[in-house]
Design a protein around this motif. Structure first.
Motif, PDB file in Angstrom:
ATOM      1  N   THR A  66      45.662  46.392  33.062  1.00  0.00           N
ATOM      2  CA  THR A  66      45.781  45.349  34.317  1.00  0.00           C
ATOM      3  C   THR A  66      45.920  45.898  35.552  1.00  0.00           C
ATOM      4  OG1 THR A  66      46.491  43.867  32.643  1.00  0.00           O
ATOM      5  CG2 THR A  66      46.835  42.980  34.912  1.00  0.00           C
ATOM      6  N   VAL A  67      46.697  47.011  35.571  1.00  0.00           N
ATOM      7  CA  VAL A  67      47.064  47.481  36.920  1.00  0.00           C
ATOM      8  C   VAL A  67      45.642  48.236  37.468  1.00  0.00           C
ATOM      9  CG1 VAL A  67      48.114  49.598  38.278  1.00  0.00           C
ATOM     10  CG2 VAL A  67      49.419  47.901  36.774  1.00  0.00           C
ATOM     11  N   ALA A  68      45.019  48.994  36.497  1.00  0.00           N
ATOM     12  CA  ALA A  68      43.856  49.585  36.728  1.00  0.00           C
ATOM     13  C   ALA A  68      42.997  48.806  37.135  1.00  0.00           C
ATOM     14  CB  ALA A  68      43.375  50.584  35.684  1.00  0.00           C
ATOM     15  N   ASP A  69      42.600  47.586  36.693  1.00  0.00           N
ATOM     16  CA  ASP A  69      41.771  46.656  37.005  1.00  0.00           C
ATOM     17  C   ASP A  69      41.935  45.949  38.320  1.00  0.00           C
ATOM     18  OD1 ASP A  69      39.200  44.970  35.752  1.00  0.00           O
ATOM     19  OD2 ASP A  69      40.637  43.437  36.629  1.00  0.00           O
ATOM     20  N   LYS A  70      43.243  45.785  38.836  1.00  0.00           N
ATOM     21  CA  LYS A  70      43.404  45.563  40.113  1.00  0.00           C
ATOM     22  C   LYS A  70      43.107  46.472  41.172  1.00  0.00           C
ATOM     23  CE  LYS A  70      47.184  42.144  38.817  1.00  0.00           C
ATOM     24  NZ  LYS A  70      46.490  40.940  39.773  1.00  0.00           N
ATOM     25  N   LEU A  71      43.304  47.777  40.648  1.00  0.00           N
ATOM     26  CA  LEU A  71      43.095  48.883  41.753  1.00  0.00           C
ATOM     27  C   LEU A  71      41.481  48.985  41.821  1.00  0.00           C
ATOM     28  CD1 LEU A  71      45.355  51.723  40.496  1.00  0.00           C
ATOM     29  CD2 LEU A  71      45.409  50.485  42.589  1.00  0.00           C
ATOM     30  N   LEU A  72      40.741  48.722  40.795  1.00  0.00           N
ATOM     31  CA  LEU A  72      39.322  48.882  40.757  1.00  0.00           C
ATOM     32  C   LEU A  72      38.820  47.602  41.572  1.00  0.00           C
ATOM     33  CD1 LEU A  72      37.890  49.701  37.365  1.00  0.00           C
ATOM     34  CD2 LEU A  72      37.617  51.034  39.615  1.00  0.00           C
TER      35      LEU A  72
ATOM     36  N   ILE B 181      31.727  51.750  39.861  1.00  0.00           N
ATOM     37  CA  ILE B 181      32.990  50.790  39.911  1.00  0.00           C
ATOM     38  C   ILE B 181      32.786  49.781  38.808  1.00  0.00           C
ATOM     39  CG2 ILE B 181      34.073  49.003  41.051  1.00  0.00           C
ATOM     40  CD1 ILE B 181      33.565  50.503  43.601  1.00  0.00           C
TER      41      ILE B 181
ATOM     42  N   HIS C 167      34.994  42.414  33.364  1.00  0.00           N
ATOM     43  CA  HIS C 167      36.185  42.593  33.624  1.00  0.00           C
ATOM     44  C   HIS C 167      37.330  42.056  32.999  1.00  0.00           C
ATOM     45  CE1 HIS C 167      35.758  38.980  36.254  1.00  0.00           C
ATOM     46  NE2 HIS C 167      34.718  39.463  36.164  1.00  0.00           N
TER      47      HIS C 167
ATOM     48  N   GLY D 218      40.429  46.324  44.447  1.00  0.00           N
ATOM     49  CA  GLY D 218      40.750  46.868  45.436  1.00  0.00           C
ATOM     50  C   GLY D 218      39.318  47.888  46.161  1.00  0.00           C
ATOM     51  N   PHE D 219      39.132  49.050  45.156  1.00  0.00           N
ATOM     52  CA  PHE D 219      38.127  49.771  45.368  1.00  0.00           C
ATOM     53  C   PHE D 219      36.833  49.041  45.681  1.00  0.00           C
ATOM     54  CE2 PHE D 219      40.731  53.035  42.939  1.00  0.00           C
ATOM     55  CZ  PHE D 219      41.232  53.697  44.125  1.00  0.00           C
TER      56      PHE D 219
END
Length: 202
Positions: free
Chosen positions: A173-179, A105, A198, A181-182
């Motif tokens: 930015t969306v990908a960073d927010k998803l990560l 991650i 990040h 969450g992961f």
């Protein structure tokens, strides 16, 4: 006094670890982008990563043109950084398998941060020095092309203005927010999350 030395140890290990991780990830990205191997910055990255990467390539073959040894090395560097900093901070020894997942991650998160900051620098210099032939800027353009080209094909320029970077920023930015969450789903401690780069502000 013990806490002071512990904090210094964590700081040094985390700093050296993330810098070396940056070099390994840059080598992977530059190879993926087919960037200029003879660029002096490329050569510096190659020299910094060769001592650990070349022996690893003997046991980790490439896959479909992708340098898997660089991927494995990046995961191992992140993994060692997590375990080492955890011990120095007095947190104890993290579960090695959990640490490996957190490293994955963290590595992806760092790649997103590299692309985000790199794109920001590229945009700034496209206004300041649009025709610069500086090796760093030339390499940065080559590095960012795999991120920008697919978006540029879908969203053509408006006259002389290329608006694709705006959408790349949004996607990163969306990908960073998803990560993020992961990372929460994987029970990644805030201490471990802070070891990796990040997107600024997240």
């Amino acid at each position: 006094m013990v806490n002071t030395f512990s904090n210094i140890g964590v700081f040094l290990l985390a700093t050296l670890g993330i810098l070396y991780l940056f070099a390994v990830l840059m080598r992977f990205l530059l190879q993926l982008a087919r960037a200029d191997f003879y660029n002096p910055i490329s050569q510096g990255i190659v020299k910094a990563t060769n001592p650990l990467l070349l022996p690893l390539r003997k046991v980790v073959p490439g896959l479909l043109g992708v340098d898997m040894a660089s991927v494995v090395l990046a995961l191992l560097v992140g993994w060692a950084m997590i375990l080492g900093c955890g011990l120095l901070a007095g947190v104890g020894l993290f579960n090695p398998l959990s640490a490996l997942l957190w490293s994955l991650i963290g590595c992806v998160m760092t790649v997103i941060a590299i692309a985000f900051v790199g794109l920001l620098i590229s945009i700034i210099f496209s206004w300041i020095a649009p025709h610069s032939g500086h090796p760093a800027l030339m390499l940065l353009r080559q590095l960012l092309e795999p991120f920008c080209a697919p978006v540029r094909r879908l969203i053509p320029p408006l006259g002389m203005i290329d608006i694709s970077p705006i959408f790349v920023f949004i996607l990163l930015t969306v990908a960073d927010k998803l990560l993020f969450g992961f990372a929460q789903m994987a029970n990644m401690p805030a201490f471990v999350y802070s070891l990796f780069w990040h997107i600024p502000g997240f």
